[in-house]
Design a protein around this motif. Structure first.
Motif, short mmCIF file in Angstrom:
data_model
loop_
_atom_site.label_atom_id
_atom_site.label_comp_id
_atom_site.label_asym_id
_atom_site.label_seq_id
_atom_site.Cartn_x
_atom_site.Cartn_y
_atom_site.Cartn_z
N LEU A 130 0.80 -1.22 0.00
CA LEU A 130 0.00 0.00 0.00
C LEU A 130 0.84 1.27 0.00
N VAL A 131 2.13 1.17 0.33
CA VAL A 131 2.97 2.38 0.35
C VAL A 131 4.20 2.22 -0.54
N GLN A 132 4.17 1.29 -1.48
CA GLN A 132 5.30 1.10 -2.38
C GLN A 132 5.22 2.00 -3.60
N THR A 133 6.37 2.41 -4.10
CA THR A 133 6.45 3.12 -5.37
C THR A 133 6.56 2.09 -6.49
N GLU B 100 11.17 8.94 0.06
CA GLU B 100 10.44 10.21 -0.03
C GLU B 100 8.94 9.97 -0.01
N TYR B 101 8.52 8.90 -0.68
CA TYR B 101 7.09 8.59 -0.71
C TYR B 101 6.60 8.17 0.68
N VAL B 102 7.39 7.39 1.39
CA VAL B 102 7.03 7.03 2.76
C VAL B 102 6.89 8.28 3.62
N GLY B 103 7.81 9.24 3.41
CA GLY B 103 7.72 10.51 4.14
C GLY B 103 6.43 11.25 3.83
N GLU B 104 6.00 11.20 2.57
CA GLU B 104 4.74 11.85 2.19
C GLU B 104 3.54 11.15 2.84
N LEU C 116 3.48 9.54 5.55
CA LEU C 116 3.50 9.82 6.98
C LEU C 116 2.68 11.06 7.35
N GLU C 117 2.54 11.97 6.41
CA GLU C 117 1.84 13.23 6.68
C GLU C 117 0.32 13.08 6.61
N ARG C 118 -0.16 11.95 6.13
CA ARG C 118 -1.60 11.76 6.03
C ARG C 118 -2.19 11.46 7.41
N GLY C 119 -3.32 12.01 7.67
CA GLY C 119 -3.93 11.84 8.98
C GLY C 119 -4.39 10.44 9.29
N ASN C 120 -4.65 9.64 8.25
CA ASN C 120 -5.15 8.29 8.48
C ASN C 120 -4.06 7.24 8.54
N VAL C 121 -2.80 7.65 8.36
CA VAL C 121 -1.69 6.70 8.31
C VAL C 121 -0.76 6.90 9.51
N THR C 122 -0.43 5.79 10.17
CA THR C 122 0.51 5.79 11.28
C THR C 122 1.63 4.81 10.96
N VAL C 123 2.86 5.26 11.07
CA VAL C 123 4.01 4.40 10.83
C VAL C 123 4.84 4.31 12.10
N GLN C 124 5.19 3.11 12.50
CA GLN C 124 6.08 2.90 13.63
C GLN C 124 7.19 1.95 13.23
N GLU D 179 8.86 9.45 16.91
CA GLU D 179 10.24 8.95 16.81
C GLU D 179 10.45 8.21 15.49
N SER D 180 9.44 7.47 15.07
CA SER D 180 9.54 6.71 13.83
C SER D 180 9.63 7.64 12.63
N ARG D 181 8.88 8.73 12.67
CA ARG D 181 8.94 9.72 11.59
C ARG D 181 10.35 10.28 11.46
N LYS D 182 10.96 10.60 12.59
CA LYS D 182 12.33 11.12 12.58
C LYS D 182 13.29 10.07 12.04
N PHE D 183 13.04 8.80 12.37
CA PHE D 183 13.90 7.72 11.89
C PHE D 183 13.83 7.61 10.37
N VAL D 184 12.61 7.68 9.82
CA VAL D 184 12.44 7.60 8.37
C VAL D 184 13.15 8.77 7.69
N LEU D 185 12.99 9.95 8.24
CA LEU D 185 13.64 11.13 7.65
C LEU D 185 15.15 11.02 7.74
N ARG D 186 15.65 10.41 8.81
CA ARG D 186 17.09 10.22 8.93
C ARG D 186 17.59 9.24 7.88
N MET D 187 16.82 8.19 7.60
CA MET D 187 17.16 7.25 6.54
C MET D 187 17.22 7.96 5.19
N LEU D 188 16.30 8.90 4.99
CA LEU D 188 16.27 9.66 3.74
C LEU D 188 17.50 10.54 3.60
N GLU D 189 17.91 11.15 4.71
CA GLU D 189 19.11 11.99 4.69
C GLU D 189 20.35 11.17 4.38
#
Length: 280
Positions: A117-120, A184-188, A190-198, A262-272
């Protein structure tokens, strides 16, 4: 050797036939599941799951059962037919897709790859190609997977929680550009209100879902069904007791995960840290 029985219409499906034979042979011996477990050295609950069709077990335990019941090679042959039966797998997966489309909420755990559901497209293509697909069939499957993403879009999209093993985010694609696009798509998403990533960090250690990708679907009528997947097969589970057991295990794994923030920060760190596409 126990007397052989005719194959009835009910037992022509390999998985059902295998489970039926296990139940029959144990009944002929007059053994309980606990007694069987004590005599063969495996947890008795494994044999219960095999007899109910919840799992097929591995070749070692099947060979031990063949020896125990005096049916040399019979159970192993039935097991091989069941493990290789792709027709029933496709039917179960088709039913799962129907249930997913009408689910009111979804809870997912990923072992090694991101949920479909979240793959490119690039990520899906590499994952599916690694599984042996190629050519037109590969492109058709990529498009089918991309069409599923619409389930999480729009004002009426259901709540979706995915718990990712840290290994998922540390297993890049061979194409650096595609991997960066996926992150980048996972980061996008993450911003949706109905989606939670841990994210479950490596330090959490072994847990109840290690090695088993899991999706739990809450349906409109209030019941929950589950779909589990290993590297070899998928299983749709609709029976109440095993689904409730999976739900409790899922909750325990969620307690081991980082918080959504914390998970959001982890994903963004992976992106960096992801390498840039050398062609750009």
């Amino acid at each position: 050797m126990p007397t052989r029985r005719a194959v009835t219409g009910r037992s022509r499906e390999p998985r059902a036939r295998f489970a039926e034979e296990l139940r029959y042979l144990r009944a002929q011996r007059g053994e309980s599941l606990r007694q069987l477990g004590e005599r063969l050295g495996w947890d008795w609950s494994l044999f219960g799951k095999m007899e109910s069709g919840e799992t097929l077990g591995g070749p070692e335990v099947v060979e031990a059962l063949d020896q125990h019941y005096g049916t040399p090679g019979l159970l192993l042959a039935l097991w091989e037919l069941a493990i290789n039966d792709q027709t029933q797998f496709r039917e179960r997966y088709r039913r799962y897709m129907e249930l997913e489309a009408k689910a009111t909420s979804l809870w997912h755990f990923a072992v090694s790859v991101l949920p479909g559901l979240v793959q490119t497209p690039g990520y899906a293509r590499e994952v599916l190609a690694a599984g042996g697909l190629k050519g037109l069939e590969l492109e058709q499957q990529v498009q089918a997977r991309m069409s599923r993403r619409s389930l999480l879009e729009g004002d009426d999209a259901p709540p979706f929680r995915t718990i990712l093993s840290e290994a998922v985010l540390r297993s890049p694609l061979r194409d650096a550009g595609e991997w960066r696009a996926q992150l980048e798509y996972v980061g996008e998403v993450l911003e949706r209100g109905n989606v939670t990533v841990q994210v479950v960090p490596f330090r959490a250690g072994i847990h109840g879902l290690t090695g088993v990708a899991t999706m739990l679907l809450r349906l409109p009528e209030g019941r929950t069904v589950a779909y589990t997947e290993t590297g070899y097969r998928g299983e749709l589970i609709e029976e109440t007791v095993p689904v409730e057991r999976l739900q409790l295990t899922y909750d325990a794994v969620r307690d081991l995960a980082m918080s959504p923030n914390e998970s959001r920060k982890f994903v963004l760190r992976m992106l960096e840290e992801a390498p840039c596409d050398p062609s750009t």
